[in-house]
Design a protein around this motif. Structure first.
Motif, PDB file in Angstrom:
ATOM      1  N   MET A   7       0.850  -1.179   0.000  1.00  0.00           N
ATOM      2  CA  MET A   7       0.000   0.000   0.000  1.00  0.00           C
ATOM      3  C   MET A   7       0.896   1.242   0.000  1.00  0.00           C
ATOM      4  O   MET A   7       1.838   1.323   0.763  1.00  0.00           O
ATOM      5  CB  MET A   7      -0.884  -0.020   1.251  1.00  0.00           C
ATOM      6  N   ASN A   8       0.574   2.199  -0.869  1.00  0.00           N
ATOM      7  CA  ASN A   8       1.377   3.423  -0.888  1.00  0.00           C
ATOM      8  C   ASN A   8       0.795   4.465   0.074  1.00  0.00           C
ATOM      9  O   ASN A   8      -0.298   4.310   0.606  1.00  0.00           O
ATOM     10  CB  ASN A   8       1.546   3.959  -2.317  1.00  0.00           C
ATOM     11  N   PHE A   9       1.550   5.519   0.297  1.00  0.00           N
ATOM     12  CA  PHE A   9       1.132   6.509   1.300  1.00  0.00           C
ATOM     13  C   PHE A   9      -0.119   7.267   0.884  1.00  0.00           C
ATOM     14  O   PHE A   9      -0.870   7.756   1.732  1.00  0.00           O
ATOM     15  CB  PHE A   9       2.274   7.465   1.668  1.00  0.00           C
ATOM     16  N   LEU A  10      -0.392   7.371  -0.413  1.00  0.00           N
ATOM     17  CA  LEU A  10      -1.634   8.015  -0.849  1.00  0.00           C
ATOM     18  C   LEU A  10      -2.833   7.191  -0.387  1.00  0.00           C
ATOM     19  O   LEU A  10      -3.810   7.735   0.141  1.00  0.00           O
ATOM     20  CB  LEU A  10      -1.659   8.150  -2.372  1.00  0.00           C
ATOM     21  N   THR A  11      -2.746   5.896  -0.591  1.00  0.00           N
ATOM     22  CA  THR A  11      -3.831   4.994  -0.205  1.00  0.00           C
ATOM     23  C   THR A  11      -4.045   5.019   1.295  1.00  0.00           C
ATOM     24  O   THR A  11      -5.181   5.092   1.777  1.00  0.00           O
ATOM     25  CB  THR A  11      -3.528   3.555  -0.673  1.00  0.00           C
ATOM     26  N   GLU A  12      -2.965   4.965   2.047  1.00  0.00           N
ATOM     27  CA  GLU A  12      -3.064   4.967   3.503  1.00  0.00           C
ATOM     28  C   GLU A  12      -3.734   6.251   4.008  1.00  0.00           C
ATOM     29  O   GLU A  12      -4.621   6.215   4.864  1.00  0.00           O
ATOM     30  CB  GLU A  12      -1.679   4.811   4.127  1.00  0.00           C
ATOM     31  N   THR A  13      -3.344   7.382   3.461  1.00  0.00           N
ATOM     32  CA  THR A  13      -3.935   8.661   3.859  1.00  0.00           C
ATOM     33  C   THR A  13      -5.409   8.704   3.487  1.00  0.00           C
ATOM     34  O   THR A  13      -6.251   9.152   4.283  1.00  0.00           O
ATOM     35  CB  THR A  13      -3.170   9.831   3.204  1.00  0.00           C
ATOM     36  N   TRP A  14      -5.734   8.231   2.298  1.00  0.00           N
ATOM     37  CA  TRP A  14      -7.127   8.199   1.854  1.00  0.00           C
ATOM     38  C   TRP A  14      -7.973   7.319   2.785  1.00  0.00           C
ATOM     39  O   TRP A  14      -9.097   7.683   3.151  1.00  0.00           O
ATOM     40  CB  TRP A  14      -7.237   7.703   0.411  1.00  0.00           C
ATOM     41  N   GLN A  15      -7.452   6.167   3.183  1.00  0.00           N
ATOM     42  CA  GLN A  15      -8.199   5.276   4.070  1.00  0.00           C
ATOM     43  C   GLN A  15      -8.519   5.954   5.399  1.00  0.00           C
ATOM     44  O   GLN A  15      -9.638   5.831   5.898  1.00  0.00           O
ATOM     45  CB  GLN A  15      -7.395   3.993   4.339  1.00  0.00           C
ATOM     46  N   ILE A  16      -7.542   6.651   5.959  1.00  0.00           N
ATOM     47  CA  ILE A  16      -7.771   7.355   7.218  1.00  0.00           C
ATOM     48  C   ILE A  16      -8.892   8.381   7.040  1.00  0.00           C
ATOM     49  O   ILE A  16      -9.828   8.461   7.829  1.00  0.00           O
ATOM     50  CB  ILE A  16      -6.481   8.037   7.723  1.00  0.00           C
ATOM     51  N   HIS A  17      -8.791   9.156   5.973  1.00  0.00           N
ATOM     52  CA  HIS A  17      -9.801  10.180   5.698  1.00  0.00           C
ATOM     53  C   HIS A  17     -11.194   9.559   5.539  1.00  0.00           C
ATOM     54  O   HIS A  17     -12.171  10.033   6.135  1.00  0.00           O
ATOM     55  CB  HIS A  17      -9.411  10.952   4.432  1.00  0.00           C
ATOM     56  N   ASN A  18     -11.299   8.508   4.745  1.00  0.00           N
ATOM     57  CA  ASN A  18     -12.600   7.876   4.518  1.00  0.00           C
ATOM     58  C   ASN A  18     -13.166   7.294   5.815  1.00  0.00           C
ATOM     59  O   ASN A  18     -14.368   7.382   6.062  1.00  0.00           O
ATOM     60  CB  ASN A  18     -12.501   6.795   3.437  1.00  0.00           C
ATOM     61  N   ASN A  19     -12.305   6.739   6.642  1.00  0.00           N
ATOM     62  CA  ASN A  19     -12.762   6.212   7.930  1.00  0.00           C
ATOM     63  C   ASN A  19     -13.299   7.320   8.834  1.00  0.00           C
ATOM     64  O   ASN A  19     -14.226   7.092   9.612  1.00  0.00           O
ATOM     65  CB  ASN A  19     -11.646   5.436   8.627  1.00  0.00           C
ATOM     66  N   ILE A  20     -12.740   8.497   8.728  1.00  0.00           N
ATOM     67  CA  ILE A  20     -13.244   9.630   9.510  1.00  0.00           C
ATOM     68  C   ILE A  20     -14.649  10.010   9.037  1.00  0.00           C
ATOM     69  O   ILE A  20     -15.534  10.288   9.853  1.00  0.00           O
ATOM     70  CB  ILE A  20     -12.269  10.825   9.452  1.00  0.00           C
ATOM     71  N   ASN A  21     -14.873  10.010   7.728  1.00  0.00           N
ATOM     72  CA  ASN A  21     -16.226  10.266   7.213  1.00  0.00           C
ATOM     73  C   ASN A  21     -17.210   9.243   7.776  1.00  0.00           C
ATOM     74  O   ASN A  21     -18.311   9.589   8.208  1.00  0.00           O
ATOM     75  CB  ASN A  21     -16.257  10.187   5.684  1.00  0.00           C
ATOM     76  N   LEU A  22     -16.814   7.973   7.767  1.00  0.00           N
ATOM     77  CA  LEU A  22     -17.688   6.907   8.249  1.00  0.00           C
ATOM     78  C   LEU A  22     -17.912   7.012   9.761  1.00  0.00           C
ATOM     79  O   LEU A  22     -19.004   6.729  10.255  1.00  0.00           O
ATOM     80  CB  LEU A  22     -17.112   5.542   7.863  1.00  0.00           C
ATOM     81  N   TYR A  23     -16.886   7.431  10.487  1.00  0.00           N
ATOM     82  CA  TYR A  23     -16.977   7.648  11.931  1.00  0.00           C
ATOM     83  C   TYR A  23     -18.010   8.735  12.232  1.00  0.00           C
ATOM     84  O   TYR A  23     -18.849   8.569  13.119  1.00  0.00           O
ATOM     85  CB  TYR A  23     -15.582   8.038  12.434  1.00  0.00           C
ATOM     86  N   LEU A  24     -17.971   9.824  11.494  1.00  0.00           N
ATOM     87  CA  LEU A  24     -18.954  10.893  11.671  1.00  0.00           C
ATOM     88  C   LEU A  24     -20.351  10.388  11.332  1.00  0.00           C
ATOM     89  O   LEU A  24     -21.298  10.591  12.102  1.00  0.00           O
ATOM     90  CB  LEU A  24     -18.598  12.108  10.815  1.00  0.00           C
ATOM     91  N   LEU A  25     -20.493   9.723  10.199  1.00  0.00           N
ATOM     92  CA  LEU A  25     -21.802   9.214   9.784  1.00  0.00           C
ATOM     93  C   LEU A  25     -22.390   8.296  10.849  1.00  0.00           C
ATOM     94  O   LEU A  25     -23.571   8.398  11.184  1.00  0.00           O
ATOM     95  CB  LEU A  25     -21.689   8.475   8.443  1.00  0.00           C
ATOM     96  N   GLU A  26     -21.583   7.417  11.393  1.00  0.00           N
ATOM     97  CA  GLU A  26     -22.058   6.473  12.413  1.00  0.00           C
ATOM     98  C   GLU A  26     -22.612   7.195  13.635  1.00  0.00           C
ATOM     99  O   GLU A  26     -23.541   6.715  14.280  1.00  0.00           O
ATOM    100  CB  GLU A  26     -20.921   5.529  12.817  1.00  0.00           C
TER     101      GLU A  26
END
Length: 151
Positions: free
Chosen positions: A1-20
């Motif tokens: 996994m490259n650093f772009l993917t890792e950063t994107w995953q963190i960001h997307n998880n934050i969106n999902l955390y808020l939605l939850e």
């Protein structure tokens, strides 16, 4: 996994955390300035992801669907954000960090910045709409969206 993917995953998880953290009935909340309701803000993020995938790598759209504004639920939003999030991950995995995303200038790192900026703007609108509607998210969530190292 490259650093772009890792950063994107963190960001997307934050969106999902808020939605939850949002109650189902509050997906219809609006800010005082009107605009999109909370649920439609999340649907818009998903739609913009699909728009960019259509330009950059249409094959990654397979299995993704546009969210019908009339049938917005937390479950449906979460499923779609997870799926489009995975498709964006695949796009970043196909792209070297110094590489380019078709249809976007300058580089993949700029594209990541664009996506995060766009979606963070909408997260702010979501939090404002909830606050102005009297349904502010708990303080744990308010601070939690800034905990990038924990996701």
């Amino acid at each position: 996994m490259n650093f772009l993917t890792e950063t994107w995953q963190i960001h997307n998880n934050i969106n999902l955390y808020l939605l939850e953290s949002i109650n189902e009935e509050n997906l219809k909340d609006l800010a005082a300035s009107k605009g999109r309701p909370v649920g439609e803000q999340f649907a818009h993020m998903h739609g913009v992801r699909m728009m960019w995938l259509k330009v950059a790598d249409p094959a990654l759209l397979e299995g993704l669907e546009k969210i019908d504004k009339q049938n917005i639920t937390k479950t449906h939003l979460a499923e779609n954000l997870q799926q489009s999030g995975k498709a964006i991950e695949q796009l970043f995995e196909k792209t070297l960090p110094g590489g380019k995303i078709k249809g976007f200038k300058p580089l993949a790192t700029g594209f990541l910045g664009y996506l995060i900026s766009h979606e963070s703007h909408h997260r702010g609108q979501i939090m404002l709409a909830l606050k102005q509607s009297g349904h502010m998210v708990p303080q744990k969530i308010q601070y939690g969206i800034w905990e990038w190292g924990v996701r």
